[in-house]
Design a protein around this motif. Sequence first.
Motif, short mmCIF file in Angstrom:
data_model
loop_
_atom_site.label_atom_id
_atom_site.label_comp_id
_atom_site.label_asym_id
_atom_site.label_seq_id
_atom_site.Cartn_x
_atom_site.Cartn_y
_atom_site.Cartn_z
N ALA A 130 -13.40 24.87 87.19
CA ALA A 130 -14.84 24.70 87.24
C ALA A 130 -15.49 25.65 88.25
O ALA A 130 -16.59 26.15 88.02
N GLU A 131 -14.81 25.91 89.37
CA GLU A 131 -15.36 26.81 90.39
C GLU A 131 -15.51 28.23 89.84
O GLU A 131 -16.53 28.90 90.07
N LEU A 132 -14.50 28.69 89.10
CA LEU A 132 -14.57 30.03 88.51
C LEU A 132 -15.67 30.09 87.45
O LEU A 132 -16.40 31.09 87.36
N ALA A 133 -15.81 29.04 86.67
CA ALA A 133 -16.87 29.00 85.65
C ALA A 133 -18.25 29.08 86.31
O ALA A 133 -19.15 29.75 85.81
N ARG A 134 -18.41 28.39 87.46
CA ARG A 134 -19.68 28.45 88.17
C ARG A 134 -19.95 29.87 88.68
O ARG A 134 -21.09 30.36 88.61
N ARG A 135 -18.90 30.53 89.19
CA ARG A 135 -19.10 31.90 89.66
C ARG A 135 -19.47 32.83 88.50
O ARG A 135 -20.34 33.70 88.63
N ARG A 136 -18.82 32.66 87.36
CA ARG A 136 -19.13 33.49 86.19
C ARG A 136 -20.56 33.26 85.73
O ARG A 136 -21.27 34.20 85.37
N LYS A 137 -20.99 32.02 85.73
CA LYS A 137 -22.37 31.69 85.35
C LYS A 137 -23.35 32.34 86.33
O LYS A 137 -24.39 32.89 85.93
N PHE A 138 -23.02 32.30 87.62
CA PHE A 138 -23.86 32.90 88.65
C PHE A 138 -24.00 34.41 88.43
O PHE A 138 -25.11 34.95 88.42
N ASP A 139 -22.89 35.10 88.20
CA ASP A 139 -22.93 36.55 87.92
C ASP A 139 -23.78 36.84 86.68
O ASP A 139 -24.61 37.75 86.68
N TYR A 140 -23.55 36.08 85.64
CA TYR A 140 -24.28 36.28 84.38
C TYR A 140 -25.78 36.12 84.60
O TYR A 140 -26.59 36.93 84.13
N GLU A 141 -26.18 35.07 85.32
CA GLU A 141 -27.60 34.81 85.52
C GLU A 141 -28.26 35.90 86.36
O GLU A 141 -29.42 36.25 86.13
N ILE A 142 -27.54 36.45 87.31
CA ILE A 142 -28.07 37.57 88.09
C ILE A 142 -28.32 38.76 87.16
O ILE A 142 -29.40 39.35 87.18
N LEU A 143 -27.32 39.11 86.34
CA LEU A 143 -27.49 40.24 85.42
C LEU A 143 -28.61 39.98 84.43
O LEU A 143 -29.42 40.87 84.13
N ARG A 144 -28.70 38.76 83.92
CA ARG A 144 -29.76 38.42 82.96
C ARG A 144 -31.14 38.69 83.56
O ARG A 144 -32.02 39.24 82.90
N ASP A 145 -31.31 38.33 84.83
CA ASP A 145 -32.62 38.48 85.47
C ASP A 145 -32.84 39.88 86.03
O ASP A 145 -33.89 40.15 86.62
N MET A 146 -31.88 40.77 85.85
CA MET A 146 -32.03 42.17 86.25
C MET A 146 -32.39 43.08 85.09
O MET A 146 -32.62 44.27 85.29
N ARG A 147 -32.44 42.55 83.88
CA ARG A 147 -32.76 43.39 82.72
C ARG A 147 -34.10 44.10 82.95
O ARG A 147 -35.06 43.48 83.40
N CYS A 148 -34.11 45.39 82.64
CA CYS A 148 -35.28 46.22 82.90
C CYS A 148 -35.13 47.51 82.10
O CYS A 148 -34.10 47.69 81.42
#
Length: 200
Positions: A4-22
Motif C-alpha cells: 500500500a505504501e508503494l501504491a501511495r507513492r506511485r499515486k503521488f508521482d502520477y498526480e504531480i505529473l498530471r498537474d504539470m501538463r502544459c
Amino acid sequence: MKGAELARRRKFDYEILRDMRCPSFDFEAYRTGGDLERRANRVTDAQAGSAGRYRLKLRIPTLIGPGKWAQETIIGVNVDVADYPRAEPATWVISHPVPWSPHFRAGSPVCIGEEFWQAREGHVTLGHLVVHIARMLNWDEKGRGGGYVGWNAKAIEYHQTHYGGRPLDSALVYPVLPSWLYGEPDDDQPFEIITHQRPR
C-alpha cells in the motif's frame, strides 16, 4: 517500500505529473513495459497507484547534431526498480534521433547525475525529474561543474563555441511543479541542484 505504501507513492508521482501538463510537457502512464511499448491499456487517474512505466513527452527544442534540432523528446521511465524511490527510476530515450548532449545516448540510461536523485534518498519526485530533464535538453542544467564531459565531449565543445555555456533558449518556459506540492504558488522552482565537493 511495499504494498500500500508503494501504491501511495506511485499515486503521488502520477498526480504531480498530471498537474504539470502544459504546452512543453505531457505524459502517458502504463502498468507494464509491454503496455508502454504497445501504448495499450493506459493507466487512468483512478488507477494511478498501479502506474509503473511512463512515457514522458518534452516539447523542448534541443540539438540532435551540429545545427540540427528536434522539437520534442520522448523519455521512458520505469519505477519498478528495487528500493524505489530511494533508488532512481530506470530511464531511456524512446524518440529518435537521440539528443546530441553529454546526458543522452542511444541504448543507455539518461545521465541524470547521482547528486540529483541518489543523494536525496527518495526525497525527490518524478515531477522534479521532468524539470531536470527539460533543463538538460535546453542545456540549462545546474550542478555538474566544470570538466564534465559525460557521453559527448564534442557536443559540449560545440555548445561552448556557439552558445558560450548559455541555454539554447533563455526564454524557454519549463514545466512547473504544482503549487500544492509546496503549499504555495510555484513562480520560482524551489528545487536546485547544488554541487558538493567530495574530500580527496
